[in-house]
Design an enzyme around this catalytic site. Structure first.
Site, mmCIF file in Angstrom:
data_model
loop_
_atom_site.group_PDB
_atom_site.id
_atom_site.type_symbol
_atom_site.label_atom_id
_atom_site.label_comp_id
_atom_site.label_asym_id
_atom_site.label_seq_id
_atom_site.Cartn_x
_atom_site.Cartn_y
_atom_site.Cartn_z
ATOM 1 N N LYS A 107 10.877 -2.542 14.965
ATOM 2 C CA LYS A 107 10.536 -2.740 13.547
ATOM 3 C C LYS A 107 10.989 -4.122 13.143
ATOM 4 O O LYS A 107 11.952 -4.661 13.698
ATOM 5 C CB LYS A 107 11.247 -1.701 12.676
ATOM 6 N N GLY A 219 3.843 7.995 -4.422
ATOM 7 C CA GLY A 219 3.272 6.753 -3.889
ATOM 8 C C GLY A 219 1.769 6.765 -4.062
ATOM 9 O O GLY A 219 1.132 7.828 -4.178
ATOM 10 N N GLY A 221 -0.113 4.056 -2.259
ATOM 11 C CA GLY A 221 -0.507 2.943 -1.391
ATOM 12 C C GLY A 221 -1.430 3.438 -0.300
ATOM 13 O O GLY A 221 -2.131 4.443 -0.451
ATOM 14 N N ASN A 222 -1.411 2.736 0.815
ATOM 15 C CA ASN A 222 -2.327 3.052 1.919
ATOM 16 C C ASN A 222 -2.193 4.499 2.379
ATOM 17 O O ASN A 222 -3.195 5.219 2.486
ATOM 18 C CB ASN A 222 -2.047 2.083 3.078
HETATM 19 P P1 NAD Z 1 2.171 0.643 0.418
HETATM 20 O O1 NAD Z 1 2.951 -0.581 0.169
HETATM 21 O O2 NAD Z 1 0.691 0.565 0.657
HETATM 22 O O3 NAD Z 1 2.379 1.674 -0.789
HETATM 23 C C1 NAD Z 1 3.645 2.067 -1.253
HETATM 24 C C2 NAD Z 1 3.406 2.876 -2.521
HETATM 25 O O4 NAD Z 1 4.654 3.422 -2.949
HETATM 26 C C3 NAD Z 1 2.855 2.061 -3.687
HETATM 27 O O5 NAD Z 1 1.912 2.841 -4.391
HETATM 28 C C4 NAD Z 1 4.094 1.841 -4.564
HETATM 29 O O6 NAD Z 1 3.763 1.664 -5.939
HETATM 30 C C5 NAD Z 1 4.805 3.167 -4.346
HETATM 31 N N1 NAD Z 1 6.222 3.140 -4.675
HETATM 32 C C6 NAD Z 1 7.150 2.219 -4.351
HETATM 33 N N2 NAD Z 1 8.352 2.585 -4.848
HETATM 34 C C7 NAD Z 1 8.155 3.763 -5.490
HETATM 35 C C8 NAD Z 1 8.980 4.638 -6.206
HETATM 36 N N3 NAD Z 1 10.281 4.392 -6.353
HETATM 37 N N4 NAD Z 1 8.429 5.760 -6.740
HETATM 38 C C9 NAD Z 1 7.116 6.019 -6.604
HETATM 39 N N5 NAD Z 1 6.278 5.217 -5.924
HETATM 40 C C10 NAD Z 1 6.797 4.113 -5.382
HETATM 41 O O7 NAD Z 1 2.890 1.367 1.649
HETATM 42 P P2 NAD Z 1 2.282 2.391 2.684
HETATM 43 O O8 NAD Z 1 1.718 1.641 3.828
HETATM 44 O O9 NAD Z 1 1.445 3.402 1.989
HETATM 45 O O10 NAD Z 1 3.620 3.082 3.221
HETATM 46 C C11 NAD Z 1 4.273 4.108 2.498
HETATM 47 C C12 NAD Z 1 5.338 4.731 3.377
HETATM 48 O O11 NAD Z 1 4.726 5.214 4.572
HETATM 49 C C13 NAD Z 1 6.468 3.823 3.846
HETATM 50 O O12 NAD Z 1 7.644 4.588 3.990
HETATM 51 C C14 NAD Z 1 6.005 3.364 5.216
HETATM 52 O O13 NAD Z 1 7.068 2.958 6.038
HETATM 53 C C15 NAD Z 1 5.372 4.632 5.705
HETATM 54 N N6 NAD Z 1 4.411 4.460 6.783
HETATM 55 C C16 NAD Z 1 3.314 3.663 6.625
HETATM 56 C C17 NAD Z 1 2.399 3.562 7.651
HETATM 57 C C18 NAD Z 1 1.123 2.760 7.503
HETATM 58 O O14 NAD Z 1 0.324 2.777 8.445
HETATM 59 N N7 NAD Z 1 0.861 2.134 6.377
HETATM 60 C C19 NAD Z 1 2.627 4.227 8.859
HETATM 61 C C20 NAD Z 1 3.742 5.033 8.990
HETATM 62 C C21 NAD Z 1 4.625 5.144 7.939
#
Ligand code: NAD
Length: 428
Positions: A107, A219, A221-222
């Site tokens: 990471k 959340g 996000g993605n």
């Molecule tokens: P992202 O940056 O696309 O989205 C994060 C979301 O969380 C956003 O909507 C943000 O507004 C919200 N957020 C942040 N702080 C918050 C809070 N305190 N309360 C409520 N919402 C909050 O990130 P992502 O890619 O969707 O990743 C989200 C999680 O999934 C992370 O823990 C990441 O490590 C994990 N993850 C992501 C992937 C991937 O492929 N994107 C893969 C495995 C794990």
């Protein structure tokens, strides 16, 4: 992100120690696996748009590569810490092992806030990170990917810098690239869809149809967006989502009792997954305090934002109707909260199983990039479904057979596989 008292790495080690006891691991293997094999701390000088130079701190942690090259994302976050990166690298090792792909765990991160950086400044951070790390990462040793607040564009800048340094094309150096520039179809959807493949399987075991369930998601996000899309395609109803509000420096939950309209909400969401609360009100959403996502009267909770979100102090607020919690985020549940969930018999699909779809598809991207032959989207998603479904089946079968909590069962499978690789290589 980690608060002062919360340390993700200590939590990851506590989880590991607990399962090392279950497995009665020998002391040498235990000591090797509870810490990273290697870590790098780098300083990245960037000439800012106003002419000043700022130095950003970056990290790369390679937790274990006994089963294959290290693999894991790079986060951009203002509160990034090396301990968070260590924990995430360790979880990547278990994640790759639980879905049985030939990769280890790594990471990376940079302490920075892309909200306040121009595109050019972000590009310089990406290129600077690669300049510092170019000798220690690569398609055969450590393959980065996007994570929180990093995008396909960031990956392409990193790839471009790596190829400039090494003087050849290495599309397998990094994953999460834009489609058409070495990216895989299906990668954008992969993590969220993977969460829902495991939810579908868990519901099947409970005798419930996805069309009968309601969900609340932390959340937007993605991961959250694509989990919601697939859940809705399967007939499920999502009544609440939450997101971080950058202007107010707090989170809000957005509720619609008859189900959210994903396209309408995406239309009022910024590039960082922040939902515009005034627009949400106009669309008829109730705007609630951020923590209220956890108190909703639903069957399914999906934390898909950050670590340390389901804790002993709020696990008691989970509604009695909740039967299933699928962890989209990494490390959202603390060990103390796990005890509450276990007592209440809430079925947990643990993070490194539930969200393994991203790395599985990243592995598919590596395979495609290294062979310079790209698959159709259906082929990618079908292969992903097969991997996720069989990983879920193996974990839930072990949990049933040995009466283990799901997280422990997933750890038993992963740690056993990694320990065996270290042993077979003669490391321990
Ligand atoms: P992202 O940056 O696309 O989205 C994060 C979301 O969380 C956003 O909507 C943000 O507004 C919200 N957020 C942040 N702080 C918050 C809070 N305190 N309360 C409520 N919402 C909050 O990130 P992502 O890619 O969707 O990743 C989200 C999680 O999934 C992370 O823990 C990441 O490590 C994990 N993850 C992501 C992937 C991937 O492929 N994107 C893969 C495995 C794990």
């Amino acid at each position: 992100m980690a608060t002062k008292e919360f340390n993700s790495f200590q939590m990851a080690q506590r989880q590991f120690d607990h399962v090392a006891d279950i497995l009665d691991l020998d002391p040498g293997t235990r000591e090797l696996l509870r810490q990273p094999l290697r870590e790098y701390h780098v300083a990245i000088p960037v000439r800012m748009d106003d002419g000043r130079t700022r130095v950003f701190q970056g990290f790369r942690v390679q937790h274990n590569d006994a089963r294959g090259p290290a693999k894991g994302g790079i986060r951009f976050h203002p509160q990034e810490t090396v301990d968070t990166v260590r924990a995430l690298a360790m979880w990547m090792t278990w994640k790759c092992a639980v879905v049985d792909i030939p990769l280890g765990g790594g990471k990376g991160g940079v302490i920075c806030d892309p909200h306040h950086l121009s595109a050019r400044e972000q590009e310089q951070i990406c290129r600077g990170w690669v300049r510092q790390m170019a000798k220690n990462v690569g398609p055969l040793s450590d393959v980065p990917a996007p994570d929180v607040m990093t995008t396909p564009q960031h990956m392409l800048w990193m790839l471009d810098e790596f190829e400039a340094i090494h003087g050849a094309k290495y599309p397998g150096f990094i994953t999460g690239k834009p489609v058409g520039m070495g990216g895989s179809l299906g990668r954008t959807e992969a993590t969220g869809y993977g969460v829902v493949y495991t939810v579908r399987e868990a519901l099947r075991q409970m005798g419930l149809a996805p069309s009968s369930i309601t969900a609340s998601v932390q959340g937007f996000g993605n991961v959250a967006q694509y989990a919601i899309r697939l859940l809705q395609q399967l007939g499920g109803t999502v009544v609440c989502v939450s997101s971080w509000d950058q202007a107010d420096q707090t989170s809000y939950a957005f509720k619609k009792a008859d189900g959210i309209d994903i396209d309408a909400l995406v239309g009022i969401t910024d590039a960082f997954g922040g939902i515009d609360k005034a627009c949400a009100r106009d669309l008829g959403y109730e705007v609630l305090p951020g923590d209220d996502w956890i108190t909703q009267e639903v069957d399914l909770l999906i934390p898909a934002a950050l670590e340390n979100q389901v804790r002993a102090d709020n696990a008691g607020r989970i509604h009695p109707r909740v039967k299933l919690l699928a962890e989209g985020a990494n490390g959202p549940t603390t060990p103390d909260a796990d005890r509450v969930l276990a007592e209440r018999q809430i079925f947990v699909v643990p993070d490194f199983l539930a969200n393994a779809g991203g790395v599985t598809c990243s592995y598919f991207e590596q395979v495609q990039s290294n062979s310079n032959y790209y698959w159709e989207k259906d082929e990618v998603l079908n292969k992903l479904d097969t991997k996720m479904t069989s990983a879920f089946a193996a974990v839930s079968e072990l949990a049933r057979r040995q009466q283990l909590y799901m997280r422990d069962a997933a750890y038993v499978i992963s740690i056993s596989r990694v320990a065996k690789a270290c042993h077979d290589r003669g490391w321990v």
